[in-house]
Write an enzyme that holds these catalytic residues in place. Structure first.
Site, PDB file in Angstrom:
ATOM      1  N   HIS A  29       0.709  -1.217   0.088  1.00 22.39           N
ATOM      2  CA  HIS A  29      -0.112  -0.008   0.121  1.00 22.39           C
ATOM      3  C   HIS A  29       1.114   1.181  -0.097  1.00 22.39           C
ATOM      4  O   HIS A  29       1.328   1.844   1.091  1.00 22.39           O
ATOM      5  CB  HIS A  29      -1.035  -0.028   1.269  1.00 22.39           C
ATOM      6  CG  HIS A  29      -2.011   0.930   1.207  1.00 22.39           C
ATOM      7  ND1 HIS A  29      -3.457   0.831   1.848  1.00 22.39           N
ATOM      8  CD2 HIS A  29      -2.015   2.327   0.601  1.00 22.39           C
ATOM      9  CE1 HIS A  29      -4.039   1.862   1.767  1.00 22.39           C
ATOM     10  NE2 HIS A  29      -3.456   2.665   0.933  1.00 22.39           N
ATOM     11  N   ASP A  87       0.697   2.709   3.690  1.00 23.75           N
ATOM     12  CA  ASP A  87      -0.198   3.850   2.978  1.00 23.75           C
ATOM     13  C   ASP A  87       0.753   4.945   2.897  1.00 23.75           C
ATOM     14  O   ASP A  87       0.263   6.000   3.432  1.00 23.75           O
ATOM     15  CB  ASP A  87      -1.375   3.956   4.207  1.00 23.75           C
ATOM     16  CG  ASP A  87      -2.406   4.859   3.498  1.00 23.75           C
ATOM     17  OD1 ASP A  87      -2.240   5.070   2.407  1.00 23.75           O
ATOM     18  OD2 ASP A  87      -3.265   5.157   4.327  1.00 23.75           O
ATOM     19  N   ASP A 143      -8.833   2.704  -2.972  1.00 25.48           N
ATOM     20  CA  ASP A 143      -8.353   3.398  -1.955  1.00 25.48           C
ATOM     21  C   ASP A 143      -8.660   4.711  -1.725  1.00 25.48           C
ATOM     22  O   ASP A 143      -8.539   5.620  -2.938  1.00 25.48           O
ATOM     23  CB  ASP A 143      -6.746   2.819  -1.870  1.00 25.48           C
ATOM     24  CG  ASP A 143      -6.246   3.348  -0.543  1.00 25.48           C
ATOM     25  OD1 ASP A 143      -7.035   3.018   0.493  1.00 25.48           O
ATOM     26  OD2 ASP A 143      -5.127   4.187  -0.430  1.00 25.48           O
ATOM     27  N   PHE A 151      -5.543  14.174   4.116  1.00 32.01           N
ATOM     28  CA  PHE A 151      -5.417  13.020   4.983  1.00 32.01           C
ATOM     29  C   PHE A 151      -4.013  12.406   4.482  1.00 32.01           C
ATOM     30  O   PHE A 151      -3.997  12.214   3.135  1.00 32.01           O
ATOM     31  CB  PHE A 151      -6.512  12.138   4.776  1.00 32.01           C
ATOM     32  CG  PHE A 151      -7.870  12.666   5.616  1.00 32.01           C
ATOM     33  CD1 PHE A 151      -8.039  12.180   6.867  1.00 32.01           C
ATOM     34  CD2 PHE A 151      -9.071  12.912   4.770  1.00 32.01           C
ATOM     35  CE1 PHE A 151      -8.883  12.624   7.458  1.00 32.01           C
ATOM     36  CE2 PHE A 151     -10.231  13.301   5.564  1.00 32.01           C
ATOM     37  CZ  PHE A 151     -10.199  13.265   6.728  1.00 32.01           C
ATOM     38  N   GLY A 152      -3.253  11.784   5.376  1.00 35.03           N
ATOM     39  CA  GLY A 152      -2.361  11.121   5.009  1.00 35.03           C
ATOM     40  C   GLY A 152      -0.912  11.487   5.397  1.00 35.03           C
ATOM     41  O   GLY A 152      -0.471  12.846   5.528  1.00 35.03           O
ATOM     42  N   HIS A 186       1.299   5.184  -2.219  1.00 39.18           N
ATOM     43  CA  HIS A 186       0.731   6.254  -3.096  1.00 39.18           C
ATOM     44  C   HIS A 186       1.962   6.824  -3.681  1.00 39.18           C
ATOM     45  O   HIS A 186       2.851   7.581  -3.115  1.00 39.18           O
ATOM     46  CB  HIS A 186      -0.074   7.030  -2.469  1.00 39.18           C
ATOM     47  CG  HIS A 186      -1.356   6.797  -1.883  1.00 39.18           C
ATOM     48  ND1 HIS A 186      -2.584   6.745  -2.408  1.00 39.18           N
ATOM     49  CD2 HIS A 186      -1.500   6.183  -0.392  1.00 39.18           C
ATOM     50  CE1 HIS A 186      -3.376   5.885  -1.730  1.00 39.18           C
ATOM     51  NE2 HIS A 186      -2.966   5.630  -0.449  1.00 39.18           N
ATOM     52  N   LEU A 187       2.041   6.726  -5.038  1.00 40.20           N
ATOM     53  CA  LEU A 187       3.237   7.163  -5.678  1.00 40.20           C
ATOM     54  C   LEU A 187       2.871   8.520  -6.406  1.00 40.20           C
ATOM     55  O   LEU A 187       3.877   9.178  -6.993  1.00 40.20           O
ATOM     56  CB  LEU A 187       3.994   5.947  -6.731  1.00 40.20           C
ATOM     57  CG  LEU A 187       4.595   4.774  -5.959  1.00 40.20           C
ATOM     58  CD1 LEU A 187       4.910   4.158  -7.170  1.00 40.20           C
ATOM     59  CD2 LEU A 187       5.632   5.312  -5.216  1.00 40.20           C
ATOM     60  N   ARG A 188       1.931   8.814  -6.630  1.00 38.35           N
ATOM     61  CA  ARG A 188       1.147  10.136  -7.059  1.00 38.35           C
ATOM     62  C   ARG A 188       1.489  10.534  -8.619  1.00 38.35           C
ATOM     63  O   ARG A 188       1.165  11.556  -9.055  1.00 38.35           O
ATOM     64  CB  ARG A 188       1.889  11.406  -6.210  1.00 38.35           C
ATOM     65  CG  ARG A 188       1.667  11.116  -4.619  1.00 38.35           C
ATOM     66  CD  ARG A 188       0.357  10.953  -4.306  1.00 38.35           C
ATOM     67  NE  ARG A 188       0.096  11.361  -2.896  1.00 38.35           N
ATOM     68  CZ  ARG A 188      -0.949  10.951  -2.097  1.00 38.35           C
ATOM     69  NH1 ARG A 188      -2.102  10.268  -2.841  1.00 38.35           N
ATOM     70  NH2 ARG A 188      -1.227  11.094  -0.855  1.00 38.35           N
ATOM     71  N   HIS A 206     -10.509  -0.209   1.113  1.00 39.20           N
ATOM     72  CA  HIS A 206     -10.550   0.994   1.994  1.00 39.20           C
ATOM     73  C   HIS A 206     -11.916   0.877   2.620  1.00 39.20           C
ATOM     74  O   HIS A 206     -13.007   1.005   1.950  1.00 39.20           O
ATOM     75  CB  HIS A 206      -9.986   1.967   1.132  1.00 39.20           C
ATOM     76  CG  HIS A 206     -10.308   3.433   2.109  1.00 39.20           C
ATOM     77  ND1 HIS A 206      -9.246   4.379   2.168  1.00 39.20           N
ATOM     78  CD2 HIS A 206     -11.406   3.888   2.590  1.00 39.20           C
ATOM     79  CE1 HIS A 206      -9.737   5.190   2.986  1.00 39.20           C
ATOM     80  NE2 HIS A 206     -10.823   5.066   3.113  1.00 39.20           N
TER      81      HIS A 206
HETATM   82  O1  DOR Z   1      -4.617   8.948   4.791  1.00 37.37           O
HETATM   83  C1  DOR Z   1      -4.725   8.668   3.588  1.00 37.37           C
HETATM   84  N1  DOR Z   1      -4.290   9.054   2.403  1.00 37.37           N
HETATM   85  N2  DOR Z   1      -5.744   7.840   3.480  1.00 37.37           N
HETATM   86  C2  DOR Z   1      -6.041   7.105   2.154  1.00 37.37           C
HETATM   87  O2  DOR Z   1      -6.725   6.476   2.156  1.00 37.37           O
HETATM   88  C3  DOR Z   1      -5.592   7.864   1.105  1.00 37.37           C
HETATM   89  C4  DOR Z   1      -4.411   8.663   1.083  1.00 37.37           C
HETATM   90  C5  DOR Z   1      -3.960   9.543  -0.055  1.00 37.37           C
HETATM   91  O3  DOR Z   1      -4.379   9.178  -1.052  1.00 37.37           O
HETATM   92  O4  DOR Z   1      -3.690  10.732   0.383  1.00 37.37           O
HETATM   93 ZN    ZN Z   2      -3.859   4.766   1.103  1.00 31.54          ZN
END
Ligand code: DOR
Ligand code: ZN
Length: 432
Positions: free
Chosen positions: A60, A307, A152, A325-326, A62-64, A179
């Site tokens: 899990h 994550d 997700d 978030f994240g 996120h490479l963006r 998710h």
């Molecule tokens: O905190 C999070 N950030 N939870 C997620 O499910 C997505 C992620 C994001 O893509 O920034």
């Molecule tokens: Zn995620």
């Protein structure tokens, strides 16, 4: 190219190896594991006091890329992963455009082959544009190399659509990474519901917003026979539901992130948005339940996944309710797992390696997470006793959004080897 790793503790749970000896890599493969290997090598690594283990696999991240390269790129995210001991990472589809077609899967794979320093396996979206209206072409995405499907960032709200998606994923032989969050119950919250949210005047997110969807998705997996993997479980309810489902034979696994097993909502102050993620940091009781679930899982149901969710400093400097978030996680995962779980007495060395490498490989159904002779040399060399202070300025990730800056860790990644190539060595990336 031959690399000789001397005197490390080789922990390879897949074949039960746990002994101090040498390991020889020839080309891309593990050539020999034995005591006192004397063969000449191009590189000799002294691994005394260290663990030599199958490279970590992160289900899990996120490479963006494409679309949000200012937060992270395939290259920078892969470098962060290498610095964390990861040799394979699975990237989530919430990019711009969304990874929801065979062509997009191919795009990420080709870009990663060219630029990434670790193996990158793309995850396809469940629905087109993650809009929750129409299914993506799951079968063709799998054929092009999607390792899983996931929505997700949110749940597939329409249960019937999710059910159809699960059936297609089952047919394609890939898992569904869920998710779990009921949007109506989240109701615009930005941190865990409870006393702390109340005292800060912030809107809370209840545990049931997660538990309700975990229950639903387990029931749909049970009726379809699809392989379900629950992303970032944060509540006591989630781990209880997963355990009960497995006891009645449902093919469901789950992941727990280092931030959820390390921090509770007691660290939220309403100002530092590096404590804001989705799902939120929960109560002390939940944190203890997560750690005990990891401790009690003896059958490969649980993994540690990050994550890893990079965001820019500008985005994270917004007021708590409106910041994204994240948090980033690739470069602190082993340090946190080692400190909190291994030194904390929850996991043995072998169990830790299972949860960071062996179990994720099994969930994906890939031939990794095993450094037996003849297998691909995807290896991490870690020093479980090394003490250091986390410094976000040293991250290879573009994202510095971590609540662990200044954290006193015990356990550090020293080398990461991907397919017989040293890609990370004592704080430096080798990307040529
Ligand atoms: O905190 C999070 N950030 N939870 C997620 O499910 C997505 C992620 C994001 O893509 O920034
Ligand atoms: Zn995620």
């Amino acid at each position: 190219m031959k690399i000789l790793i001397k005197s490390g503790r080789i922990i390879n749970p897949s074949d039960g190896t746990d002994k101090i000896c040498d390991l020889l890599i020839k080309g891309s493969q593990v050539e020999l594991i034995a005591e006192n290997i004397t063969e000449k090598a191009d590189r000799v690594i002294d691994a005394s006091g260290m663990w030599v283990v199958p490279g970590f696999i992160d289900l899990h991240v996120h490479l963006r890329e494409p679309g949000f390269e200012y937060k992270e790129t395939i290259k920078s995210g892969s470098m962060a992963a290498a610095a964390g001991g990861y040799t394979t990472i699975c990237c989530m589809p919430n990019t711009k455009p969304i990874i929801d077609s065979p062509m997009m899967i191919e795009y990420v794979k080709l870009k990663a082959e060219k630029e990434a320093v670790v193996n990158v396996l793309p995850i396809g979206a469940v629905t087109l544009g993650q809009k929750g209206e129409e299914l993506a072409d799951i079968e063709k995405m799998a054929l092009k190399g999607a390792c899983a499907i996931s929505e997700d960032g949110k749940s597939v709200e329409n249960a019937f659509l999710l059910k159809k998606g699960m059936l297609l994923a089952k047919k394609a032989g890939i898992p569904v990474l869920s998710h779990c969050e009921d949007k109506s119950l989240v109701n615009g919250g930005c941190m865990n519901e409870g006393k702390i949210a109340n005292s800060l005047g912030l809107k809370g997110i209840s545990n049931d917003s997660e538990d309700v969807i975990v229950s639903r998705d387990i029931l749909i997996a049970e009726s379809t026979g699809a392989r379900l993997h629950i992303c970032h479980m944060s509540t006591k309810g989630s781990v209880m539901l997963l355990k009960a489902a497995r006891e009645r034979g449902v093919d469901v696994t789950g992941e727990i992130t280092p931030h959820h097993f390390t921090l509770s909502d007691s660290v939220v102050d309403g100002a530092d948005t590096n404590t804001k993620m989705n799902p939120p940091l929960r109560s002390e009781k939940d944190v203890e339940a997560l750690k005990n679930a990891l401790k009690n899982d003896k059958e490969g149901a649980l993994v540690i996944a990050t994550d890893h969710a990079p965001h820019s400093a500008e985005e994270k400097s917004r007021p708590y309710p409106s910041a994204p978030f994240g948090i980033v996680g690739s470069e602190t995962a082993f340090a946190l797992a080692s400190t909190e779980l291994y030194h904390g007495g929850y996991l043995t060395a072998k169990e830790l390696i299972e949860k960071m490498s062996v179990n994720p490989a099994k969930i994906l159904g890939i031939k990794k997470g095993d450094i037996s002779v003849g297998n691909i040399a995807d290896i991490a060399i870690v020093d479980p006793e090394k003490e250091f202070v986390v410094d976000k300025e040293k991250f290879f990730s573009k994202g510095k959004n971590t609540p662990f800056d200044g954290y006193k860790a015990k356990g550090a990644v020293e080398y990461t080897i991907v397919g017989g190539k040293i890609v990370f060595e004592k704080g430096k990336i080798n990307d040529n």
